[in-house]
Design an enzyme around this catalytic site. Structure first.
Site, PDB file in Angstrom:
ATOM      1  N   TYR A   1       0.828  -1.212   0.000  1.00  0.00           N
ATOM      2  CA  TYR A   1       0.000   0.000   0.000  1.00  0.00           C
ATOM      3  C   TYR A   1       0.865   1.266   0.000  1.00  0.00           C
ATOM      4  O   TYR A   1       0.726   2.130   0.853  1.00  0.00           O
ATOM      5  CB  TYR A   1      -0.936  -0.004   1.218  1.00  0.00           C
ATOM      6  CG  TYR A   1      -1.631  -1.327   1.414  1.00  0.00           C
ATOM      7  CD1 TYR A   1      -2.631  -1.732   0.529  1.00  0.00           C
ATOM      8  CD2 TYR A   1      -1.270  -2.189   2.441  1.00  0.00           C
ATOM      9  CE1 TYR A   1      -3.253  -2.965   0.675  1.00  0.00           C
ATOM     10  CE2 TYR A   1      -1.889  -3.424   2.586  1.00  0.00           C
ATOM     11  CZ  TYR A   1      -2.876  -3.792   1.707  1.00  0.00           C
ATOM     12  OH  TYR A   1      -3.480  -5.009   1.856  1.00  0.00           O
TER      13      TYR A   1
ATOM     14  N   TYR B   1     -12.317  -8.004   6.555  1.00  0.00           N
ATOM     15  CA  TYR B   1     -11.178  -7.926   5.620  1.00  0.00           C
ATOM     16  C   TYR B   1     -10.746  -9.351   5.275  1.00  0.00           C
ATOM     17  O   TYR B   1     -10.536 -10.169   6.168  1.00  0.00           O
ATOM     18  CB  TYR B   1      -9.994  -7.164   6.243  1.00  0.00           C
ATOM     19  CG  TYR B   1      -8.820  -7.151   5.298  1.00  0.00           C
ATOM     20  CD1 TYR B   1      -8.750  -6.214   4.270  1.00  0.00           C
ATOM     21  CD2 TYR B   1      -7.820  -8.114   5.381  1.00  0.00           C
ATOM     22  CE1 TYR B   1      -7.710  -6.234   3.369  1.00  0.00           C
ATOM     23  CE2 TYR B   1      -6.771  -8.142   4.479  1.00  0.00           C
ATOM     24  CZ  TYR B   1      -6.721  -7.201   3.466  1.00  0.00           C
ATOM     25  OH  TYR B   1      -5.699  -7.233   2.565  1.00  0.00           O
TER      26      TYR B   1
ATOM     27  N   LYS C   1      -0.722 -16.881   7.144  1.00  0.00           N
ATOM     28  CA  LYS C   1       0.136 -16.117   8.057  1.00  0.00           C
ATOM     29  C   LYS C   1       1.029 -16.999   8.936  1.00  0.00           C
ATOM     30  O   LYS C   1       2.142 -17.309   8.554  1.00  0.00           O
ATOM     31  CB  LYS C   1      -0.712 -15.177   8.907  1.00  0.00           C
ATOM     32  CG  LYS C   1      -1.307 -14.020   8.088  1.00  0.00           C
ATOM     33  CD  LYS C   1      -1.933 -12.993   8.995  1.00  0.00           C
ATOM     34  CE  LYS C   1      -2.609 -11.863   8.259  1.00  0.00           C
ATOM     35  NZ  LYS C   1      -1.706 -10.862   7.730  1.00  0.00           N
TER      36      LYS C   1
ATOM     37  N   ASP D   1     -12.647 -17.260   8.076  1.00  0.00           N
ATOM     38  CA  ASP D   1     -11.309 -16.824   7.663  1.00  0.00           C
ATOM     39  C   ASP D   1     -10.460 -16.656   8.926  1.00  0.00           C
ATOM     40  O   ASP D   1     -10.596 -15.673   9.647  1.00  0.00           O
ATOM     41  CB  ASP D   1     -11.441 -15.503   6.890  1.00  0.00           C
ATOM     42  CG  ASP D   1     -10.090 -14.929   6.474  1.00  0.00           C
ATOM     43  OD1 ASP D   1      -9.053 -15.449   6.947  1.00  0.00           O
ATOM     44  OD2 ASP D   1     -10.078 -13.952   5.707  1.00  0.00           O
TER      45      ASP D   1
END
Ligand code: PMP
Length: 422
Positions: free
Chosen positions: A14, A142, A272, A243
C-alpha cells in the site's frame, strides 16, 4: 543498502512511489527483535503481520528448511505428492475442528480466500443451484487483496473501495456491535437474520473472520454472535466460511478462534502463522460434504491448481512450526500476554486522545479518537526499541508468543509513553 533505489523503484505494501515515506533497512532478525542496518534492535510487536509466532532465526524452523532444501525445494503437485505435504495436511486435519477433513494448500492468504469462495460456488453449482453464487460478508471485514477476496471486504470503509465498480456485488451485514464476552441479543443479529431470510436463495455462503475483525478495525466480538450465525447458516442451508488467516494458531487464546464459540465452519482458511512466519503458504480446509459434492458436479474436479501448490519447503517448515507450537505452553504464554496487556495498557484509558483500549489473547489494541501520524508515532516507538505499524486510528500489537516479560514490558511501556503524550 541502496535506499534511493528502494524509494524510486520498489513497491511496498500500500505504498506510493512518489515521495514515499522512509522504509527502515533491516539486516537480520533474532528472537523477538529485528535489527536495523545501523545496529538498532527493535522488538517486533507485529510478529511480521501476525505470522512470526516463535520469533526469528528459530533453530527448529531453520533445521526443517535446511533438511528439506537438501532433498527437494519444490516439485509440481499435479500428479505428484510428497511426505512434507502429507504430514502437514494430516496435522491440519487433526488440529482443526473434526469435520474439516479435506485440505487445499494455497500460496497466500488471499489465494486461500479465493479458493474458499470457489469451493462454495462450485458446491452449489454441482447441485444444479448455480444461482446461489452470492456471499454475505460483514462490514468492517477484511479478507485479502485479490479480486474475489476484495469483493468480500467492507465496500465503504474498506481498503478496496476504489475498485468497487469492478467487484462482484455481494451482501453485507452490519459489523457485529456486541463485544467479546457479551451475550448476543436478538437485536444484535436481527439485520443479518433479515438479509439471510430475504436473500438465501441467492446466497452460497456467509464469510467472516471469527471473533476478531482484523484489518477492518481490530474489533473483538461476541462468541454467541458467531454461534448464532452458524445456526442461521444451518437453518437456511448456507455454507459458513471462517477466515482464520489472522486468528489461526492460537492468537486469540484458542488454537482457532471458532473454538470460542464451539462451532465448526464448512470451509476454513489459514495462512500467516502457518509457516511460523518464514515462508508464504496458506490452506483452505473443508468438510467431506463440501468436497464430495464439488467432485460429483459437472466439472468433476475442484478448479484450482497454482504452480507452487504444496511447496515442500513451506510444508516442512509448517510442520516444524506447528510441532514447536503444540509442544510448548502456548496457551499459558498467550494468556499471560493478554493479562499483561490488559494491565499495562489500561492507563491509556484515561488519556483524552484514546477512545478504547482492549486485549484478547496475544493481541493488544489502542484505538484513538483521530487517525495518528503514522511516521511520527513509528519513529517515537523506534526510539524506544519497538516496531509497530499504526493504521488509521489504531495502534495495535500482536507480539511473538515467546516474548519475555521484560520485552513485553518494554513494548507496552513504549506504547503508553508515546500514545499517552499525543
Ligand atoms: N484474511 C485475513 C483475515 C487477513 O488478515 C489477511 C491478511 N491481512 C488476508 C486474509 C490476506 O492474506 P495475505 O495477505 O497473506 O494474502
Amino acid at each position: 543498502m541502496d535506499l534511493d533505489f528502494d524509494r524510486n523503484h520498489i513497491w511496498h505494501p500500500y505504498s506510493s512511489l512518489i515521495d514515499p515515506p522512509p522504509v527502515y533497512p533491516v539486516e537480520r532478525a533474532e528472537g523477538v527483535r529485528i535489527f536495523l542496518e545501523d545496529g538498532r534492535g527493535l522488538i517486533d510487536g507485529m510478529s511480521s503481520w501476525w505470522s512470526a509466532l516463535h520469533g526469528y532465526n528459530v533453530p527448529e524452523l531453520n533445521a526443517a528448511m535446511r533438511g528439506q532444501i537438501e532433498k527437494m525445494s519444490h516439485v509440481m503437485f499435479g500428479g505428484l505428492t510428497h511426505e512434507p505435504a502429507i504430514a502437514l495436511c494430516k496435522k491440519l486435519v487433526e488440529i482443526t475442528p473434526a469435520p474439516l477433513r479435506r485440505v487445499f494448500l494455497a500460496d497466500s492468504g488471499s489465494v486461500s480466500v479465493e479458493v474458499a469462495i470457489k469451493m462454495a460456488l462450485q458446491y452449489w453449482q454441482s447441485q444444479g443451484r448455480g444461482e446461489k453464487c452470492k456471499l454475505l460478508a460483514l462490514r468492517n471485514g477484511y479478507h485479502g487483496d485479490t479480486f474475489g477476496a476484495m469483493a468480500t471486504c467492507d465496500p465503504v470503509t474498506g481498503m478496496h473501495h476504489i475498485f468497487a465498480g469492478q467487484l462482484t456485488q455481494h451482501f453485507f451485514a452490519p459489523a457485529p456491535q456486541v463485544k467479546f464476552g457479551q451475550a448476543c441479543a436478538e437485536e444484535d443479529i436481527a439485520e443479518l437474520r433479515q438479509l439471510i431470510e430475504q436473500h438465501h436463495t441467492q446466497l452460497a455462503a456467509v464469510i467472516l473472520e471469527p471473533i476478531v475483525q482484523g484489518a477492518g478495525g481490530m474489533r473483538f466480538y461476541s462468541a454467541e454472535y458467531l454461534r448464532r450465525v452458524r445456526e442461521l447458516c444451518d437453518e437456511h442451508g448456507l455454507l459458513l466460511i471462517a477466515d482464520e488467516i489472522a486468528t489461526g494458531f492460537g492468537r486469540s487464546g484458542k488454537l482457532f478462534a471458532c473454538e470460542h464459540a464451539g462451532i465448526c465452519p464448512d470451509i476454513l482458511t489459514l495462512g500467516k502463522a502457518l509457516t511460523g512466519g518464514t515462508m508464504t503458504m496458506a490452506a483452505a480446509l473443508c468438510t467431506d460434504r463440501v468436497a464430495e459434492d464439488i467432485c460429483r458436479g459437472e466439472a468433476g474436479v475442484f478448479m484450482h491448481g497454482p504452480t507452487f501448490m504444496g511447496n515442500p519447503l513451506a510444508c516442512a517448515v509448517s510442520n516444524a512450526s506447528i510441532d514447536l507450537l503444540l509442544s510448548g505452553p502456548w496457551q499459558q504464554r498467550v494468556a499471560s500476554i493478554e493479562k499483561h496487556m490488559q494491565r499495562a495498557l489500561a492507563p491509556l484509558k484515561d488519556t483524552a486522545a484514546v477512545a478504547d483500549v482492549r486485549a484478547l489473547g496475544a493481541i493488544g489494541v489502542v484505538e484513538m479518537h483521530e487517525p495518528v501520524k503514522m511516521m511520527q508515532v513509528q519513529e517515537a516507538l523506534i526510539e524506544r526499541g519497538v516496531w509497530l505499524r499504526p493504521f488509521g486510528k489504531l495502534v495495535y500489537t500482536m507480539p511473538p508468543y515467546v516474548i519475555s516479560e521484560d520485552d513485553l514490558g518494554q513494548l507496552t511501556t513504549a506504547m503508553v509513553d508515546v500514545l499517552g503524550n499525543l
